[in-house]
Write an enzyme that holds these catalytic residues in place. Structure first.
Site, PDB file in Angstrom:
ATOM      1  N   SER A 263      42.602  38.636  27.765  1.00 42.16           N
ATOM      2  CA  SER A 263      43.676  39.497  28.264  1.00 42.16           C
ATOM      3  C   SER A 263      44.312  40.236  27.095  1.00 42.16           C
ATOM      4  O   SER A 263      44.949  39.630  26.229  1.00 42.16           O
ATOM      5  CB  SER A 263      44.736  38.653  28.981  1.00 42.16           C
ATOM      6  OG  SER A 263      45.893  39.443  29.145  1.00 42.16           O
TER       7      SER A 263
ATOM      8  N   HIS B 118      40.084  42.146  29.880  1.00 42.75           N
ATOM      9  CA  HIS B 118      41.063  42.135  30.968  1.00 42.75           C
ATOM     10  C   HIS B 118      42.260  42.989  30.553  1.00 42.75           C
ATOM     11  O   HIS B 118      42.854  42.779  29.496  1.00 42.75           O
ATOM     12  CB  HIS B 118      41.471  40.688  31.237  1.00 42.75           C
ATOM     13  CG  HIS B 118      42.342  40.498  32.429  1.00 42.75           C
ATOM     14  ND1 HIS B 118      41.857  40.476  33.721  1.00 42.75           N
ATOM     15  CD2 HIS B 118      43.679  40.322  32.532  1.00 42.75           C
ATOM     16  CE1 HIS B 118      42.857  40.272  34.561  1.00 42.75           C
ATOM     17  NE2 HIS B 118      43.986  40.185  33.869  1.00 42.75           N
TER      18      HIS B 118
ATOM     19  N   ASP C 121      45.855  44.357  31.680  1.00 42.23           N
ATOM     20  CA  ASP C 121      46.980  44.067  32.576  1.00 42.23           C
ATOM     21  C   ASP C 121      47.952  45.239  32.652  1.00 42.23           C
ATOM     22  O   ASP C 121      48.690  45.500  31.698  1.00 42.23           O
ATOM     23  CB  ASP C 121      47.747  42.848  32.056  1.00 42.23           C
ATOM     24  CG  ASP C 121      47.011  41.547  32.316  1.00 42.23           C
ATOM     25  OD1 ASP C 121      46.647  41.295  33.471  1.00 42.23           O
ATOM     26  OD2 ASP C 121      46.797  40.802  31.341  1.00 42.23           O
TER      27      ASP C 121
ATOM     28  N   MET D 117      51.302  46.825  34.208  1.00 41.16           N
ATOM     29  CA  MET D 117      52.571  46.383  34.829  1.00 41.16           C
ATOM     30  C   MET D 117      53.536  47.556  34.905  1.00 41.16           C
ATOM     31  O   MET D 117      53.655  48.322  33.949  1.00 41.16           O
ATOM     32  CB  MET D 117      53.200  45.278  33.982  1.00 41.16           C
ATOM     33  CG  MET D 117      52.289  44.085  33.784  1.00 41.16           C
ATOM     34  SD  MET D 117      53.079  42.854  32.770  1.00 41.16           S
ATOM     35  CE  MET D 117      51.778  41.620  32.704  1.00 41.16           C
TER      36      MET D 117
ATOM     37  N   HIS E 276      43.619  44.921  35.954  1.00 45.55           N
ATOM     38  CA  HIS E 276      44.455  44.109  36.854  1.00 45.55           C
ATOM     39  C   HIS E 276      45.748  44.879  37.097  1.00 45.55           C
ATOM     40  O   HIS E 276      46.614  44.946  36.225  1.00 45.55           O
ATOM     41  CB  HIS E 276      44.709  42.752  36.168  1.00 45.55           C
ATOM     42  CG  HIS E 276      45.597  41.820  36.935  1.00 45.55           C
ATOM     43  ND1 HIS E 276      46.112  40.671  36.372  1.00 45.55           N
ATOM     44  CD2 HIS E 276      46.039  41.847  38.218  1.00 45.55           C
ATOM     45  CE1 HIS E 276      46.855  40.042  37.274  1.00 45.55           C
ATOM     46  NE2 HIS E 276      46.837  40.734  38.393  1.00 45.55           N
TER      47      HIS E 276
ATOM     48  N   MET F 192      49.163  45.282  38.372  1.00 42.41           N
ATOM     49  CA  MET F 192      50.381  44.618  38.848  1.00 42.41           C
ATOM     50  C   MET F 192      51.418  45.714  39.061  1.00 42.41           C
ATOM     51  O   MET F 192      52.428  45.816  38.356  1.00 42.41           O
ATOM     52  CB  MET F 192      50.840  43.579  37.821  1.00 42.41           C
ATOM     53  CG  MET F 192      49.956  42.343  37.819  1.00 42.41           C
ATOM     54  SD  MET F 192      50.174  41.324  36.371  1.00 42.41           S
ATOM     55  CE  MET F 192      49.065  42.149  35.252  1.00 42.41           C
TER      56      MET F 192
ATOM     57  N   MET G  23      45.884  34.001  40.682  1.00 46.47           N
ATOM     58  CA  MET G  23      46.893  33.894  39.619  1.00 46.47           C
ATOM     59  C   MET G  23      47.324  32.439  39.473  1.00 46.47           C
ATOM     60  O   MET G  23      47.712  31.795  40.447  1.00 46.47           O
ATOM     61  CB  MET G  23      48.124  34.751  39.950  1.00 46.47           C
ATOM     62  CG  MET G  23      47.924  36.249  39.833  1.00 46.47           C
ATOM     63  SD  MET G  23      47.280  36.814  38.240  1.00 46.47           S
ATOM     64  CE  MET G  23      48.565  36.274  37.110  1.00 46.47           C
TER      65      MET G  23
ATOM     66  N   ASP H  46      43.582  33.556  36.286  1.00 43.69           N
ATOM     67  CA  ASP H  46      44.368  34.262  35.259  1.00 43.69           C
ATOM     68  C   ASP H  46      45.726  33.590  35.074  1.00 43.69           C
ATOM     69  O   ASP H  46      46.522  33.545  36.016  1.00 43.69           O
ATOM     70  CB  ASP H  46      44.551  35.716  35.745  1.00 43.69           C
ATOM     71  CG  ASP H  46      45.277  36.608  34.751  1.00 43.69           C
ATOM     72  OD1 ASP H  46      45.589  36.161  33.643  1.00 43.69           O
ATOM     73  OD2 ASP H  46      45.522  37.783  35.114  1.00 43.69           O
TER      74      ASP H  46
HETATM   75  C1  DX5 Z   1      49.982  37.769  33.476  1.00 43.06           C
HETATM   76  C2  DX5 Z   1      48.673  38.453  33.139  1.00 43.06           C
HETATM   77  C3  DX5 Z   1      47.719  37.591  32.386  1.00 43.06           C
HETATM   78  C4  DX5 Z   1      48.220  37.073  31.070  1.00 43.06           C
HETATM   79  C5  DX5 Z   1      47.442  35.854  30.680  1.00 43.06           C
HETATM   80  O1  DX5 Z   1      50.687  38.567  34.359  1.00 43.06           O
HETATM   81  O2  DX5 Z   1      48.029  38.870  34.329  1.00 43.06           O
HETATM   82  O3  DX5 Z   1      46.471  38.237  32.232  1.00 43.06           O
HETATM   83  O4  DX5 Z   1      48.181  38.021  30.058  1.00 43.06           O
HETATM   84  O5  DX5 Z   1      47.937  35.355  29.478  1.00 43.06           O
HETATM   85  P1  DX5 Z   1      47.813  33.812  29.083  1.00 43.06           P
HETATM   86  O6  DX5 Z   1      46.363  33.476  29.032  1.00 43.06           O
HETATM   87  O7  DX5 Z   1      48.489  33.739  27.759  1.00 43.06           O
HETATM   88  O8  DX5 Z   1      48.524  33.022  30.163  1.00 43.06           O
HETATM   89 ZN    ZN Z   2      45.935  39.629  34.359  1.00 44.24          ZN
END
Ligand code: DX5
Ligand code: ZN
Length: 221
Positions: free
Chosen positions: A9, A34, A36, A38, A67, A69, A138, A176
């Site tokens: 990630s 990955h 992320d 947001m 991903h 969000m 998740m 994740d």
């Molecule tokens: C959280 C993200 C994850 C996160 C995982 O909202 O979707 O991908 O970065 O990080 P770790 O592995 O540190 O929990």
């Molecule tokens: Zn993620």
């Protein structure tokens, strides 16, 4: 048993050195990145988005696992596809037209996937399984890296795997949040085959050792 794939990630990378950090993960044996996204609305944090994906996609050959969000992700599928997304995951809690959005992702040549937050029952997503190639379970509340793994994810992974098998669907199950060596083994046992890991890989002195241990654990099953 499916091959175990590790997806670092990028939320845990150094954003001033995204190219260098993605190279480091590729050399360590990661197969996909990955990414992320947001929006500060669906989750209480803002990360990075379309222009960053575009730059990174030009830089690396690794598939980009996006991903989303964000609220109502259907508004941005074209832009993320144009920017080089390979997988596009939407949250069922965030979208008012889930079927239409998954179809759109597939039409754009991307791999459609759905995700559920820790409090959302797996059963709420079962009806979408014929439209996806991956489910993202998740194991933390989305929004931040570095949180502790929530064991509630384990039964959900098993439930998705069972339902996909019952329907005869070839679906990857990704997990994740809070994944390290110990929790990684637990999710593999439960039926997951793509493991997202942020802090456990980017903070490791030897990320290849973490990746190899989890891959070999999968092979031993
Ligand atoms: C959280 C993200 C994850 C996160 C995982 O909202 O979707 O991908 O970065 O990080 P770790 O592995 O540190 O929990
Ligand atoms: Zn993620």
């Amino acid at each position: 048993m499916r091959e175990i794939i590790l997806a670092p990630s990028l939320l845990s990378a150094n954003f001033a050195h995204l190219g260098r950090d993605s190279d480091r993960m590729e050399k360590a044996g990661a197969k996909i990145l990955h990414f992320d996204v947001m929006d500060g609305a669906f989750v209480p944090n803002i990360s990075f988005g379309i222009p960053v994906l575009k730059s990174l996609n030009k830089y690396t050959d690794m598939p980009m696992d996006v991903h989303l969000m964000i609220e109502e992700p259907h508004r941005y599928i074209d832009q993320f596809a144009d920017a080089g997304a390979d997988y596009i995951t939407i949250h069922i809690e965030a979208e008012s037209d889930i079927e239409g959005t998954l179809k759109k992702i597939a039409e754009r040549g991307c791999i459609p996937a759905i995700s559920v937050k820790p409090g959302t029952p797996a059963e709420d997503a079962f009806k979408y399984l014929p439209l996806v190639k991956m489910v993202l379970v998740m194991s933390v509340e989305p929004g931040f890296g570095g949180q502790s793994f929530m064991p509630i994810a384990l039964d959900k992974i098993t439930a998705f795997r069972k339902e996909a098998d019952r329907l005869g669907l070839d679906i990857d199950i990704e997990v994740d949040g809070g994944i390290g060596i110990e929790t990684g083994k637990q999710v593999i046992d439960a039926g997951a085959n793509i493991l997202v890991a942020g802090s456990a890989l980017f903070n490791a002195d030897d990320p290849a050792a973490v990746i190899n241990e989890l891959k070999n654990y999968g092979k031993s099953k």
